[in-house]
Design a protein around this motif. Sequence first.
Motif, short mmCIF file in Angstrom:
data_model
loop_
_atom_site.label_atom_id
_atom_site.label_comp_id
_atom_site.label_asym_id
_atom_site.label_seq_id
_atom_site.Cartn_x
_atom_site.Cartn_y
_atom_site.Cartn_z
N VAL A 27 -40.19 2.09 15.12
CA VAL A 27 -41.60 2.46 14.97
C VAL A 27 -42.46 1.32 15.53
CG1 VAL A 27 -43.39 3.11 13.34
CG2 VAL A 27 -41.02 3.71 12.87
N ARG A 28 -43.42 1.67 16.38
CA ARG A 28 -44.21 0.64 17.06
C ARG A 28 -45.64 0.50 16.55
NH1 ARG A 28 -40.79 -2.62 20.18
NH2 ARG A 28 -39.27 -1.32 21.27
N SER A 29 -46.11 1.46 15.77
CA SER A 29 -47.51 1.39 15.32
C SER A 29 -47.64 1.85 13.88
CB SER A 29 -48.40 2.27 16.21
OG SER A 29 -48.10 3.64 15.99
N VAL A 30 -48.75 1.48 13.26
CA VAL A 30 -49.03 1.88 11.88
C VAL A 30 -49.13 3.40 11.79
CG1 VAL A 30 -50.72 1.79 10.01
CG2 VAL A 30 -50.20 -0.27 11.30
N GLU A 31 -49.78 3.99 12.77
CA GLU A 31 -49.96 5.45 12.77
C GLU A 31 -48.61 6.17 12.82
OE1 GLU A 31 -53.45 3.37 13.82
OE2 GLU A 31 -51.50 3.33 14.85
N GLU A 32 -47.72 5.67 13.66
CA GLU A 32 -46.39 6.27 13.78
C GLU A 32 -45.60 6.09 12.49
OE1 GLU A 32 -42.44 6.18 16.71
OE2 GLU A 32 -44.09 4.75 17.03
N LEU A 33 -45.75 4.93 11.86
CA LEU A 33 -45.05 4.67 10.61
C LEU A 33 -45.49 5.66 9.53
CD1 LEU A 33 -43.23 3.02 8.75
CD2 LEU A 33 -45.15 1.46 8.37
N GLN A 34 -46.80 5.87 9.45
CA GLN A 34 -47.32 6.80 8.44
C GLN A 34 -46.78 8.22 8.66
OE1 GLN A 34 -51.53 5.64 9.14
NE2 GLN A 34 -51.65 5.46 6.93
N LYS A 35 -46.64 8.61 9.90
CA LYS A 35 -46.11 9.94 10.20
C LYS A 35 -44.63 10.05 9.84
CE LYS A 35 -49.30 10.87 14.04
NZ LYS A 35 -49.42 11.07 15.51
N ARG A 36 -43.92 8.94 9.95
CA ARG A 36 -42.47 8.94 9.69
C ARG A 36 -42.12 8.90 8.21
NH1 ARG A 36 -38.74 10.37 13.64
NH2 ARG A 36 -39.49 9.64 15.67
N LEU A 37 -43.03 8.39 7.38
CA LEU A 37 -42.75 8.27 5.95
C LEU A 37 -42.51 9.65 5.35
CD1 LEU A 37 -45.30 5.50 4.95
CD2 LEU A 37 -42.82 5.27 5.11
N ASP A 38 -41.39 9.80 4.68
CA ASP A 38 -40.98 11.10 4.16
C ASP A 38 -40.61 10.97 2.67
OD1 ASP A 38 -39.78 13.50 3.49
OD2 ASP A 38 -38.45 13.55 5.23
N PRO A 39 -41.38 11.57 1.75
CA PRO A 39 -41.12 11.43 0.32
C PRO A 39 -39.80 12.04 -0.16
CG PRO A 39 -42.80 13.10 0.73
CD PRO A 39 -42.57 12.39 2.03
N SER A 40 -39.17 12.84 0.69
CA SER A 40 -37.92 13.48 0.28
C SER A 40 -36.68 12.65 0.65
CB SER A 40 -37.80 14.87 0.93
OG SER A 40 -37.63 14.75 2.34
N ARG A 41 -36.89 11.52 1.33
CA ARG A 41 -35.76 10.71 1.78
C ARG A 41 -35.89 9.27 1.30
NH1 ARG A 41 -34.82 11.62 8.10
NH2 ARG A 41 -32.81 10.79 7.44
N VAL A 42 -34.75 8.59 1.23
CA VAL A 42 -34.75 7.15 0.95
C VAL A 42 -34.99 6.43 2.27
CG1 VAL A 42 -33.38 5.19 0.20
CG2 VAL A 42 -33.16 7.36 -0.99
N GLN A 43 -36.11 5.71 2.35
CA GLN A 43 -36.45 5.00 3.58
C GLN A 43 -36.74 3.54 3.27
OE1 GLN A 43 -39.75 7.67 4.67
NE2 GLN A 43 -38.62 8.19 6.53
N ILE A 44 -36.20 2.66 4.11
CA ILE A 44 -36.47 1.24 3.98
C ILE A 44 -37.19 0.79 5.24
CG2 ILE A 44 -35.52 -1.06 3.66
CD1 ILE A 44 -33.11 0.18 2.30
N VAL A 45 -38.40 0.29 5.08
CA VAL A 45 -39.19 -0.17 6.22
C VAL A 45 -38.88 -1.64 6.47
CG1 VAL A 45 -41.51 -0.50 7.14
CG2 VAL A 45 -41.03 1.47 5.66
N LEU A 46 -38.25 -1.94 7.61
CA LEU A 46 -38.02 -3.32 8.02
C LEU A 46 -39.26 -3.74 8.82
CD1 LEU A 46 -35.10 -2.19 7.46
CD2 LEU A 46 -34.31 -3.98 9.01
N TYR A 47 -40.08 -4.56 8.21
CA TYR A 47 -41.39 -4.90 8.77
C TYR A 47 -41.33 -6.27 9.44
CZ TYR A 47 -46.53 -5.29 8.76
OH TYR A 47 -47.85 -5.42 9.10
#
Length: 204
Positions: A27-47
């Motif tokens: 993910v390259r941008s904040v906007e793209e990150l927000q679109k990728r966030l999915d409440p139905s999945r376990v996601q770890i954001v490496l920032y």
Amino acid sequence: MRELLLFSQSDAVVKQWEKLEENRVVVRSVEELQKRLDPSRVQIVLYDKDSLHYLADDMAQKIFAVVKSYLFILTGSPSFPEGLELLKLRISGYGNSYMHPGNLKVALDVIEQGQMWLYPEFMQRLIVDVTQKEEQHRASHDIRFDMLTDKEHEVADLVARGMSNKEVASHMGITERTVKAHLSNIYMKLEIGDRLTLALMMQK
């Protein structure tokens, strides 16, 4: 299966993170990150803090708003002061962007379990700091109590047990006025203002 969101604008950092054999998305941008966030999945954001410069509180809150998401901040030069500031944002991890893939996987496993992961040197420094502050607090506490006379110690102990001034006076064979005088001196020496605070201090 968990998904890693590799939030970085650095090809070198992304290449390092891609050594993990896991389900991942760059993910390259904040906007793209927000679109990728999915409440139905376990996601770890490496920032990647280096290429993205800073982490705003509102950005962190957006990530935390997603039920199963975790925020793992990495930087090329992690430091104790920076880590302390980032902990205020309730992050799930803080470490070096270029740590060994095996160590990174261990960190991700810890974070996925809902626990916090911090690099070893940070944890050691944190433990030392907490221990030192506790020792300083205890020393200050002991020094102030050493300032009390034997009679003041006795009054403080009885008050801490829940006795009223009248009960303390009867127990010690002194007047209520004398009890009040002792309490005034106790409050002044301990730098407190009420019976509850005194009782709490006596319990430590």
